[in-house]
Scaffold this active site. Structure first.
Site, PDB file in Angstrom:
ATOM      1  N   HIS A   1       0.976  -1.139  -0.091  1.00  0.00           N
ATOM      2  CA  HIS A   1       0.065   0.054  -0.128  1.00  0.00           C
ATOM      3  C   HIS A   1       0.805   1.189  -0.035  1.00  0.00           C
ATOM      4  O   HIS A   1       0.531   2.269  -0.508  1.00  0.00           O
ATOM      5  CB  HIS A   1      -0.877   0.013   1.247  1.00  0.00           C
ATOM      6  CG  HIS A   1      -2.096  -0.755   1.108  1.00  0.00           C
ATOM      7  ND1 HIS A   1      -2.388  -1.826   1.948  1.00  0.00           N
ATOM      8  CD2 HIS A   1      -3.124  -0.647  -0.005  1.00  0.00           C
ATOM      9  CE1 HIS A   1      -3.492  -2.265   1.221  1.00  0.00           C
ATOM     10  NE2 HIS A   1      -4.106  -1.908   0.188  1.00  0.00           N
TER      11      HIS A   1
ATOM     12  N   GLU B   1     -10.767 -11.359 -22.093  1.00  0.00           N
ATOM     13  CA  GLU B   1      -9.420 -11.685 -21.870  1.00  0.00           C
ATOM     14  C   GLU B   1      -9.151 -13.377 -21.791  1.00  0.00           C
ATOM     15  O   GLU B   1      -8.244 -13.814 -21.361  1.00  0.00           O
ATOM     16  CB  GLU B   1      -9.070 -11.461 -20.445  1.00  0.00           C
ATOM     17  CG  GLU B   1     -10.155 -11.525 -19.266  1.00  0.00           C
ATOM     18  CD  GLU B   1     -10.048 -10.733 -17.968  1.00  0.00           C
ATOM     19  OE1 GLU B   1      -8.744 -10.211 -17.710  1.00  0.00           O
ATOM     20  OE2 GLU B   1     -10.730 -11.021 -17.100  1.00  0.00           O
TER      21      GLU B   1
ATOM     22  N   ASP C   1      -4.194 -10.852 -19.188  1.00  0.00           N
ATOM     23  CA  ASP C   1      -4.645 -12.094 -19.180  1.00  0.00           C
ATOM     24  C   ASP C   1      -4.715 -12.781 -20.516  1.00  0.00           C
ATOM     25  O   ASP C   1      -4.253 -13.898 -20.888  1.00  0.00           O
ATOM     26  CB  ASP C   1      -6.071 -12.196 -18.364  1.00  0.00           C
ATOM     27  CG  ASP C   1      -5.863 -12.473 -16.955  1.00  0.00           C
ATOM     28  OD1 ASP C   1      -4.887 -12.991 -16.472  1.00  0.00           O
ATOM     29  OD2 ASP C   1      -6.499 -11.760 -16.161  1.00  0.00           O
TER      30      ASP C   1
ATOM     31  N   CYS D   1      -8.180  -2.153 -21.495  1.00  0.00           N
ATOM     32  CA  CYS D   1      -7.619  -1.916 -20.367  1.00  0.00           C
ATOM     33  C   CYS D   1      -6.451  -2.767 -19.797  1.00  0.00           C
ATOM     34  O   CYS D   1      -5.845  -2.401 -18.699  1.00  0.00           O
ATOM     35  CB  CYS D   1      -8.829  -1.944 -19.107  1.00  0.00           C
ATOM     36  SG  CYS D   1      -9.360  -3.564 -18.981  1.00  0.00           S
TER      37      CYS D   1
HETATM   38  C1  PEP Z   1      -6.003  -7.917 -17.697  1.00  0.00           C
HETATM   39  O1  PEP Z   1      -6.155  -8.922 -17.619  1.00  0.00           O
HETATM   40  O2  PEP Z   1      -5.624  -7.238 -18.793  1.00  0.00           O
HETATM   41  C2  PEP Z   1      -6.842  -6.712 -16.900  1.00  0.00           C
HETATM   42  C3  PEP Z   1      -7.107  -5.575 -17.157  1.00  0.00           C
HETATM   43  O3  PEP Z   1      -7.295  -7.513 -15.705  1.00  0.00           O
HETATM   44  P1  PEP Z   1      -6.082  -7.689 -14.571  1.00  0.00           P
HETATM   45  O4  PEP Z   1      -4.924  -7.309 -14.653  1.00  0.00           O
HETATM   46  O5  PEP Z   1      -6.724  -7.191 -13.325  1.00  0.00           O
HETATM   47  O6  PEP Z   1      -6.215  -9.246 -14.574  1.00  0.00           O
HETATM   48 MG    MG Z   2      -7.540  -9.875 -16.131  1.00  0.00          MG
END
Ligand code: PEP
Ligand code: MG
Length: 577
Positions: free
Chosen positions: A193, A435, A459, A506
């Site tokens: 954190h 993903e 992912d 994202c």
């Molecule tokens: C991803 O898998 O790209 C994603 C944004 O989710 P996380 O990194 O939280 O698994």
């Molecule tokens: Mg992910």
């Protein structure tokens, strides 16, 4: 004097030059003794008083943090109170006083030490980082018991670079970024954190520097390079000169880019893309808004779950989401439902050991299996949707059955809210993360049923290439420029657009400058990234020409190896910007 260069993990970017202030709460040097049997009641009373004072101090800090950093960060500190109230914490100290005739200090030191050992040995990095919270509570208790005055970080008046063995989250939230120019710690990891808060406050920081840091004395000249993960002690004149130049360049660059943050990202030939922020907390939302984010493309809700000691209830979640939605105002906020499992654990949610956690009981699979938990979260999100432009996104969807079950649960929750006259956005968009390769391959079918896609490359890359994203041994194989990944990206974007549905990204690829021309050419509608990358990305977009990017994409899609593709893109970006 020759300069000394100490390396650690850079967790918050930026370079600062200044004087050291060593911040220690060094109780190790003290020997705490034993007591006589007749003193047992007095020691137990002292411990009880110290516990009460510590709780009061924490409550004041929580109130302060609530005002300056938002409800989310305040809860990180609040969580420390739960240690003081834990049945295995103070009562265990009382036992040591009564049975072994330890002084209150010695008993506290022992129990806190045991807790730290247990947390430090946990397999999950996040849980290991919680040792810092226990250490913080322990120091607080010992400070009260011994009557030691500790330097009040919030009362520092001269500009300093803070040096510490470890800064706790409560230490870090007290830092004023006008006074504390940077910090370095011997211990600490990237997901602590402390690291998260430093980044939020924009304080350059290097953690995990090691024991050499203890040699630094108050007043010594230091350079902290948070981008390179470097702490330079007693820098030579030439180093100081070089770094002053770097600082000047950095400041000028930031000022130049800052102007782009508030603008829309438009290419030189008029093509527009939304640049949004990935956030986890309210403070991140504040920072994202300051940086000019066109909205939140990913709110990772699991961060809030992780800062609790039991499942957060509907009210707590509602308040947190509402805070964030109101901060972002009239821009969209994509709230992702709980993505736990894989590398992310909740101490209070027992998931049996699995052979392949990333292929196991994770994200939407867990939520569909634990319906009450899922419904609580959906109710909180839907209620928050009455306060802004909320969209809900589901992680790790791998089949249409899964999506349809999810959608019908949302419908049930909406019906219930409706019946009870509780306000929510009737037209709230429901989207999925793409993903998992099966979802990418079936993107056309999904596109007919969902309101939007967001591509999670972190992912998608690991599942497409069969490369564990946590395993440094196979890290060399993990690359979003693998031609198989690029083909999937193209399939996903075309599928979404064939149904006139928006598609964003994202995952980490969205914030990669080298990938930017490809992402523009592919036609992604929004890119969501860490807020610190927003102005830089908007600037880079403004220099690009989408026609040239499409030509580049056509050439890249003909290539067969990651290496070729990467080399081609690097040349394009270097010569094009
Ligand atoms: C991803 O898998 O790209 C994603 C944004 O989710 P996380 O990194 O939280 O698994
Ligand atoms: Mg992910």
């Amino acid at each position: 004097m020759t300069e000394i260069r100490l390396a650690g993990s850079g967790v918050s970017d930026g370079i600062r030059l200044g004087k050291a202030l060593c911040y220690t709460h060094d109780f190790q040097a003290q020997q705490f003794g034993d007591i006589e049997e007749r003193d047992i009641p007095r020691e137990i009373q002292r411990l009880a008083e110290a516990k009460a004072t510590s709780i009061k101090e924490i409550e004041v800090l929580v109130a302060e943090a609530q005002l300056t950093l938002g409800a989310e960060k305040a809860r990180i500190i609040q969580a420390q109170k739960s240690f003081l109230l834990d049945r295995a914490f103070c009562p265990e100290m009382e036992k040591l006083i009564a049975k072994k005739l330890f002084s209150a200090e010695k008993a506290a030191e022992q129990v806190v030490g045991n807790f730290i050992t247990i947390f430090s040995a946990m397999p999950n990095e996040y849980m290991r980082e919680r040792a810092a919270d226990v250490r913080d509570v322990g120091h607080r208790l010992l400070t009260v018991l011994t009557g030691t005055a500790r330097v009040k970080l919030s009362e520092l008046r001269d500009e300093v670079i803070l040096i510490a063995d470890d800064l706790t989250p409560t230490d870090t939230v007290q830092l004023n970024n006008k006074i504390v120019k940077a910090f370095a710690t011997s211990k600490g990891g990237k997901t602590s954190h402390t690291a998260i808060i430093a980044k939020t406050l924009g304080i350059p920081a290097v953690v995990g520097v090691g024991s050499m840091l203890a040699q630094i004395r108050d007043g010594q000249t230091l350079i902290i390079d948070g981008s390179a993960g470097l702490c330079i002690v007693d820098p030579e004149e030439t180093t100081i000169r070089r770094y002053r130049e770097k600082i000047a360049t950095e400041t000028a660059e930031q000022e130049r880019l800052q102007a782009y943050g508030s603008l829309h990202a438009v290419t030189a030939d008029g093509y527009t893309v939304n640049i949004e922020a990935n956030i986890g907390t309210h403070a991140d939302a504040v920072f994202a808004a300051e940086q000019g984010a066109d909205g939140v493309g990913l709110l990772r809700t699991e961060l809030m779950y992780m800062s609790q000691t039991s499942l957060p209830d509907e009210e707590l979640q509602f308040a947190a989401y509402k805070d964030i939605v109101e901060t972002i105002g009239d821009k969209p906020v994509i709230i992702r439902t709980l993505d736990i499992g894989g590398d992310k654990e909740l101490s209070y949610l027992k998931i049996p050991q699995e052979m392949n956690p990333f292929l196991g009981y994770r994200a939407i699979r867990l939520c569909l299996d634990q319906k009450p938990l899922f419904i609580t979260q959906l109710r909180a999100i839907l209620r928050a949707s009455a306060y802004g432009k909320v969209k809900i996104m589901f992680p790790m969807i791998s089949s249409l059955e899964e999506w349809r079950s999810t959608r019908s649960i949302v419908e049930e929750v909406k019906a219930d809210l409706r019946q009870n006259n509780i306000a929510f956005d009737e037209n709230i968009p429901l989207g999925i993360m793409i993903e998992v390769p099966s979802a990418a391959i079936l993107a056309r079918r999904f596109a007919k049923e969902v309101d939007f896609f967001s591509i999670g490359t972190n992912d998608l890359v690991q599942y497409t290439l069969a490369v564990d994203r946590m395993n440094e041994k196979v890290d060399y194989l993990y690359d979003h420029f693998h031609p198989a990944v690029l083909q999937l990206l193209q399939t996903i974007v075309e599928a979404a657009h064939s149904e006139s549905k928006p598609v964003g990204m994202c995952g980490g690829m969205a914030g990669d400058m080298t990938a930017l021309p490809l992402l523009l050419a592919l036609g992604l509608d929004e890119l969501s990234m860490s807020a610190t990358a927003i102005s830089k990305t908007k600037f880079a977009v403004s220099k690009m020409n989408v026609v040239a990017c499409r030509q580049l994409l056509a050439e890249v899609m003909e290539m067969s190896t990651t290496q070729e593709i990467r080399a081609k893109l690097e040349v394009f970006v270097q010569t094009g910007l």
